[in-house]
Design an enzyme around this catalytic site. Structure first.
Site, PDB file in Angstrom:
ATOM      1  N   SER A 164      -9.544   1.972   3.392  1.00 16.09           N
ATOM      2  CA  SER A 164      -8.975   2.472   2.387  1.00 16.09           C
ATOM      3  C   SER A 164      -7.768   1.904   1.743  1.00 16.09           C
ATOM      4  CB  SER A 164      -7.834   3.868   3.213  1.00 16.09           C
ATOM      5  OG  SER A 164      -7.311   3.017   4.221  1.00 16.09           O
ATOM      6  N   SER A 204      -9.731  -0.509   7.405  1.00 15.20           N
ATOM      7  CA  SER A 204      -9.263  -0.195   5.961  1.00 15.20           C
ATOM      8  C   SER A 204      -8.591  -1.404   5.484  1.00 15.20           C
ATOM      9  CB  SER A 204      -8.157   0.742   6.393  1.00 15.20           C
ATOM     10  OG  SER A 204      -8.761   2.063   6.553  1.00 15.20           O
ATOM     11  N   LYS A 222       0.858  -1.294  -0.045  1.00 17.55           N
ATOM     12  CA  LYS A 222      -0.044   0.219  -0.188  1.00 17.55           C
ATOM     13  C   LYS A 222       0.875   1.180  -0.018  1.00 17.55           C
ATOM     14  CE  LYS A 222      -4.002   2.076   2.724  1.00 17.55           C
ATOM     15  NZ  LYS A 222      -4.716   1.800   3.828  1.00 17.55           N
TER      16      LYS A 222
END
Lengths: 544, 150, 564
Positions: free
Chosen positions: C220, C244, C77
């Site tokens: 996210s 997330s 990420k």
């Protein structure tokens, strides 16, 4: 020395109650004295101090970057110090230990649990946008230390005062910004960013600039003695913020408007800045004007304080707990737990027993053991290495006359070491030679002038002979033969009849006793010489 | 248009018995709480001009427009619900690690000496320094001298 | 078929020689290129991956593998710092920021020989539950996605391509959306970043007609979840602050694991809320998660909040008796039937509870009374920490610096931050500053900290009476459509979507979302298992058992994108 120290520490802990009564009485006694000194037409002048002391550790508070003074620009900066995203603080054990040690030296209570907080404000030299400090639960609280204040520069008899410490907190230092007015910018060097500071906050216990300066001096001595801080104010290792207010005598302190003077970096500066500020306040108040609650800087060149108007502080720092640092816990012998690894434990009892003695402890011990005056103790504490030297000489032979040892050390040996810029423990006059010289002085076999000659030989001529051998070979033994001295006296009287006349008429002392000493290469007993001259010339009485 | 494939044959039979449950379930059949009635909340906060400029100064971030102000008011309104919880006698919690001690690092120089890496990402650099606008210089106003009379 | 394999399967294939690192890497690269429409990567590190794969192959041939992940493609990420590779947090303020160090999580993967495919897309600074608020555009869920023009993506030259969603022109035809400006970042062979220009009039709103709608990937860590679901990587790092990792896992039909707070190091993870954030793991199966967890867990001297006790690796084991779960106590928190829970999710939850009971486990209803206030508490603590963590973005040492704003330091900072942060981030910063004002501190911040304590105690209480694992839904609904999602703003959606996941972050507990069924619309629904702190062994064993009963279908794009 440690034996005496132990006795002193036990003494104070056993007699805590009566000692605090003593302190209260002392304060009451001196309060009246101080008021009368500082009373300026009915105004009481109040100062509180915040001292930022850089902790003498190899690496920074939360990062592994170095702490050397004057390192190349931005070369002593870790990723955390530059506030790169994703970096995390990790506490330097040594900094916490030094904080504990300082708390103990300042008589504070050490909080067994203390926490870290973020204090937010924007400033170019604060890359994170916040400073990690301890706002809610600092490391140490509620201490008190004595310090010595010389009234009207009377160096002989200081007044002993005491000041209370509100708390001590650990926090990060900021970077440095240099102004470049030509190119209209600030240049930022982050070498200092993240260095460990102790913020030492006092109660408003000072009533003049001189008192505050005397306190700072004592604090500096304490911190350097225990090895917590280098104390070099010119390098920024200690910076003083003074909060100053003025109120009418009899009114509560809170009625005075407070003004903060920031970052004073010399002891003299502390006294001057505060006195200037007091005068400014009194002057304004007497005209009926108001004092602005603001921050000011001290201009050392012009000896005045100036408003830091563009540093209008946005006073809401929005404190928030630092989430990346669990609480700092301090243990003691009672609370120590075996499941903690030793390198993760800070034990306050261990620190207390292994730390160096504080100046006050050393003063009291020196006074108790040797009966030295306070002034002599102060001199010894501020001349590095002399205390150890002195005690070594005394320990070698406890019957030695203290006054003679002191005199020889401070009047004679130190003048040589200072001139040659070598520390006492490295001087060619070692403890043995020094002790032998003392013994000869004590037994009145040599004079002080001869002692000076002896040291001169060691320092300048790289002489290696033992003391007694040198004295013998140079024939420097004391002359106590009265007849011989009288001969010298009569000779002098014959050579200088004018001086004889002036002496007898009371115009000017003849100084023959000094001349006799000189003519005998310092060997004449000066007391005997003076006596002989008096017998022959009569005592000198100055004519009015 | 290309089709989207799912390998249905691999699904276990339990999925297909969605409508033929015979065991009693511990899962509640209906929602067990409702959204909070706004009338139980304190008065809604409106952000005045003074607060707007104060916050913009503190945060160095602007509201930008009316939408930004409304966004904050909505956030505060939502947060107001927290006042409905009775927290008498409860200690605030900094983190789940409160009973742990902070890790202590040895006092050794292990970082730094990497000036190039430190400066590399800065948009503006001047001879190894970071560059910021001028400022924070004490203004020297000509004040009457208040030096103490000696 | 290879790309739909699990991590465990591909490790075996590498070991037994049925595939080699370089070939595997090329397959993943082709899949990356073909799935660009999904926008799961911000930075593709394809050249780096190729050279890592090459080195890995040489090591394996000479029998000197670095570790279990040697040669395995992974994704990271884009809020984890990666040395020499842009780390943007999907924000304009970190445009061009190239960290000089690797996050510990990344370093541990690289030390094993893992091959990094790229940095995945996310909501800006991880603020959001949909992966829609990124300056690089939203992430799309591959489930029921209508791929178009994947032929065009065969070109290797990334600088000529971009994906941009504009409300100008015919939105029905993706071809028209390909612009000449690049927003994707390419690496060159020495690891330096190519240009990372952000188009000035970037408009991420998508106003295509309903028939061209797509499903939200969740956030996210949407990019990471999609990377795993599409087979471009066999495991991905995400971060979980309020769900997330678990939410996108639920929507994309993969396993999303949130470890106990302090088990995995956060050094190098650009923080959202330091006291809630953890690195998370996204994989296809629970066994894969176990492999990753054992590589990543353990004390880190750079992170004072990591556990110092030695880490005991989790073992992928079955229950002692394959059929009976006797002795296992599952708790069903009644408050997790929250308003708005979809009927298909409720059914899946029901069925799961019954399944456990039918196999001999004790299943009982429990109560976590402060659940409904948890999201409020989270919103306050989150805003406060965000306002603090974002204070460092001033453009002086790194990041975007405004031009022509040098009148004063404050003016420069304000301009840089205005240009660099999106509305969501700015909104949270302002809210956080508001809550932290002296006058508001007790009302909001301290009160939220107290409520957090109550929430934590709710869980502790339930676990202390013998409950082993809690079973709850992960989200209110199956993956929602983009058109539906955009009707409300980021803050509102986060409030709604995070309802089941953020209480777990507040208590610092481990949790895992396991794909359970398909919604009425045919997109995934995940169920969440929650355990007490440091109960990863038991938690993952239970999750693994459940996964084996469900046989959830793995997404296979081979048919659409060509058999690889």
């Amino acid at each position: 020395m440690s034996h005496t120290l132990g006795r002193y520490r036990r003494f104070t802990s056993n007699f805590q109650c009566s000692y605090s009564v003593y302190r209260a009485l002392t304060r009451a006694l001196h309060h009246g004295q101080r008021l009368s000194q500082n009373a300026r037409a009915g105004w009481e002048t109040v100062v509180g101090l915040e001292i930022h002391a850089q902790i003498a550790s190899h690496s920074k508070l939360f990062s592994g970057a170095g702490t050397q003074f004057a390192a190349p620009v931005n070369n002593q900066v870790s990723f955390l110090d530059a506030a790169l995203p994703g970096t995390l603080p990790v506490l330097n054990r040594r900094c916490a230990e030094i904080g504990v040690m300082t708390g103990l030296a300042l008589g504070c209570h050490i909080n067994r649990e203390s926490r870290f907080d973020r204090k937010h404000y924007f400033y170019a030299d604060l890359p994170q946008g916040y400073q990690i400090t301890q706002q809610r639960q600092p490391l140490a609280e509620k201490g008190e230390i004595p310090y010595y204040f010389f009234v009207a520069n009377d160096m002989k008899s200081p007044t002993k005062l005491s000041a209370r410490i509100h708390h001590i907190q650990l926090e990060q230092d900021s970077g440095k910004s240099l102004q470049d007015p030509e190119q209209n910018m600030s240049l930022i060097d982050l070498n200092r960013a993240g260095m460990a500071l102790m913020e030492i906050v006092t109660e408003p216990d000072f009533r003049s600039g001189e008192e505050a300066a005397a306190f700072v001096k004592e604090l500096q001595l304490i911190l350097t003695t225990i090895g917590a801080c280098s104390g070099v104010m010119a390098e920024g290792a200690m910076r003083v913020d003074a909060t100053v207010s003025v109120n009418k005598v009899g009114e509560p302190i809170s009625t005075g408007v407070r003004v903060e003077i920031k970052n004073v970096n010399s002891i003299r500066g502390v006294a001057k800045a505060i006195e200037y500020e007091f005068s400014r306040h009194i002057s304004l108040l007497e005209k009926g004007e108001k004092i602005a609650n603001e921050t000011r800087a001290f201009d050392a060149e012009n000896v005045e304080t100036i408003s830091m108007r563009d540093k209008e502080k946005v006073h809401d720092y929005r404190f928030m707990p630092e989430p990346n640092l669990p609480p700092l816990r301090i243990y003691d012998n009672q609370t120590l737990s075996s499941d903690l690894s030793p390198d993760q434990v800070i034990n306050v009892d261990e620190i207390r027993s292994s730390m160096a003695a504080t100046p006050e402890e050393r003063r009291l011990a020196l006074q108790a053991k040797y009966g030295l005056s306070l002034e002599h103790c102060q001199v010894m504490l501020t001349s590095e290495g002399t205390e150890d030297f002195f005690t070594a000489v005394m320990n070698a032979d406890t019957t030695r006359d203290i006054a003679i040892v002191y005199q020889l050390l401070f009047s004679i040996l130190l003048s040589f070491t200072n001139e040659h810029k070598i520390p006492v423990d490295k001087s060619p006059v070692d403890i043995v030679k020094f002790g032998d010289t003392v013994d000869l002085l004590c037994s009145k076999r040599i004079t002080y002038q001869v002692a000076r000659n002896i040291f001169h030989q060691y320092f300048e001529a790289a002489d290696n002979r033992p003391v007694e051998q040198m004295v013998d070979e140079e024939d420097w033994w004391i002359i106590t033969d009265k007849t011989l001295i009288e001969e010298h006296c009569k000779k002098l009287m014959a050579e200088s009849p004018k001086k004889v006349k002036n002496h007898k008429k009371g115009y000017r002392e003849c100084g023959f006793h000094k001349a006799i000493v000189v003519r005998t290469q310092g060997r004449a007993d000066p007391v005997l010489a003076r006596q002989v001259v008096e017998e022959n010339m009569g005592k000198f009485v100055k004519k009015k | 248009m290309t089709r989207f494939y799912v390998n249905i044959s691999k699904m276990s039979t339990w999925m297909l018995t969605l409508n033929h449950r015979c065991l009693s379930s511990k899962v509640p059949a209906k929602p067990t709480w409702k959204q909070i009635d706004p009338s139980t909340l304190p008065k809604p906060t409106t952000i005045d001009e003074a607060t707007i400029s104060h916050l913009e100064r503190l945060a160095l971030v602007d509201f930008n427009n009316q939408e930004g102000i409304e966004r904050l008011e909505k956030a505060i309104r939502f947060a107001d619900q927290i006042t409905l919880v009775d927290t008498t006698g409860v200690q605030p919690m900094d983190s789940v690690l409160e009973s742990r001690n902070t890790y202590l690092r040895k006092d050794e120089v292990t970082e730094g000496n990497c000036k190039q890496e430190i400066l590399k990402n800065a948009a503006l650099v001047e001879e190894d320094y970071f560059v910021a606008p001028p400022g924070n210089i004490p203004l020297k106003k000509k004040e009457k001298s208040y030096r103490p009379k000696t | 078929m290879m790309l739909s394999s699990s991590l465990k399967e591909v490790i075996n294939s590498l070991r037994n020689g049925s595939i080699q690192s370089k070939e595997l890497c090329e397959k993943c690269i082709r899949r990356v290129q073909k799935t660009r429409e999904l926008n799961s990567f911000i930075t593709e590190t394809l050249d780096i991956a190729r050279s890592q794969a090459s080195e890995s192959q040489a090591r394996q041939l000479s029998g000197s593998s670095l570790g279990i992940l040697d040669g395995v493609p992974v994704a990271v990420k884009d809020n984890f710092s990666t040395l020499g590779v842009q780390t943007s947090c999907a924000s304009a303020i970190l445009k061009g920021y190239v960290p000089p160090y690797n996050a510990t999580m990344v370093q541990r993967l690289l030390d094993q020989g893992a091959v990094m495919m790229g940095k995945t897309n996310l909501d800006e600074f991880a603020m959001g539950s949909g992966s829609l608020d990124s300056v690089y555009g939203p992430v799309r869920n591959p489930w029921k996605y209508t791929f178009q023009n994947y032929e065009a993506n065969k070109q290797d030259d990334l600088n000529k391509q971009s994906l941009r969603f504009s409300n100008k022109g015919n939105s029905a035809n993706h071809k028209n959306n390909i612009q000449s400006e690049s927003i994707k970042n390419s690496d060159s062979t020495n690891g330096q970043n190519g240009s990372s220009g952000i188009p000035e009039d970037m408009d991420v709103s998508d106003t295509r007609s309903e028939e061209c709608d797509w499903y939200v990937s969740g956030g996210s860590s949407g990019g990471s979840a999609v990377a795993v679901a599409t087979g471009t990587a066999f495991a991905a790092l995400g971060s979980d602050t309020g769900g997330s990792v678990r939410i996108p896992a639920s929507y994309c039909g993969v396993v999303g694991f949130k470890p106990t707070y302090s088990l995995l190091s956060r050094y190098g993870l650009i923080p959202l809320v330091n006291s809630l954030d953890v690195p998370g793991i996204l994989t296809k199966t629970v066994d894969d998660t176990v492999i990753m967890l054992n590589v990543l867990a353990g004390h880190d001297v750079h992170d004072s909040t990591t556990m110092t006790d030695p880490y005991k690796p989790v073992l992928a084991v079955d229950f002692p008796e394959k059929i009976s779960l006797k002795g296992l106590h599952i708790g069903i928190p009644k408050e997790y039937h929250a308003p708005g829970l979809a009927s298909d999710v409720l059914s899946a939850w029901d069925k799961a509870a019954d399944l456990f009971e039918a196999h001999g486990a004790t299943v009982s209803e429990v109560s976590l009374p402060h659940t409904r206030f948890s999201i409020v508490c989270y919103s306050i603590l989150c805003a406060c920490e965000v306002s603090s963590n974002m204070a460092r973005y001033d453009g002086i040492e790194f990041g975007h610096r405004a031009q022509n704003a040098d009148a004063s330091t404050e003016a420069l900072y304000a301009a840089s931050r205005h240009e660099g942060f999106n509305d969501v981030v700015r909104g949270r910063i302002l809210a956080g500053n508001y809550f932290l004002l002296n006058k508001n501190y007790d009302t909001y911040f301290i009160q939220a900290q107290k409520v957090r304590k109550l929430i934590s105690e709710d869980f502790a209480c339930v676990f202390s009476v013998g409950v082993d694992v809690l079973l709850t839904p992960t989200t209110l609904t199956g993956a929602p459509k983009y058109s539906w999602y955009k009707r409300e703003d980021n803050r509102t959606r986060t409030e709604q979507q995070d309802v089941f996941t953020q209480p777990i972050n507040m208590a610092g507990l481990p949790a895992v979302s396991v794909p359970a069924s398909l919604s009425d619309e045919g997109v995934p629904i995940g169920l969440q298992f929650i355990g007490p702190m440091f109960s990863e062994q038991k938690l993952l064993t239970v999750a693994r058992w459940f996964e084996q009963q469900v046989h959830f279908p793995r997404l296979s794009l081979d048919g659409i994108l060509g058999d690889l």
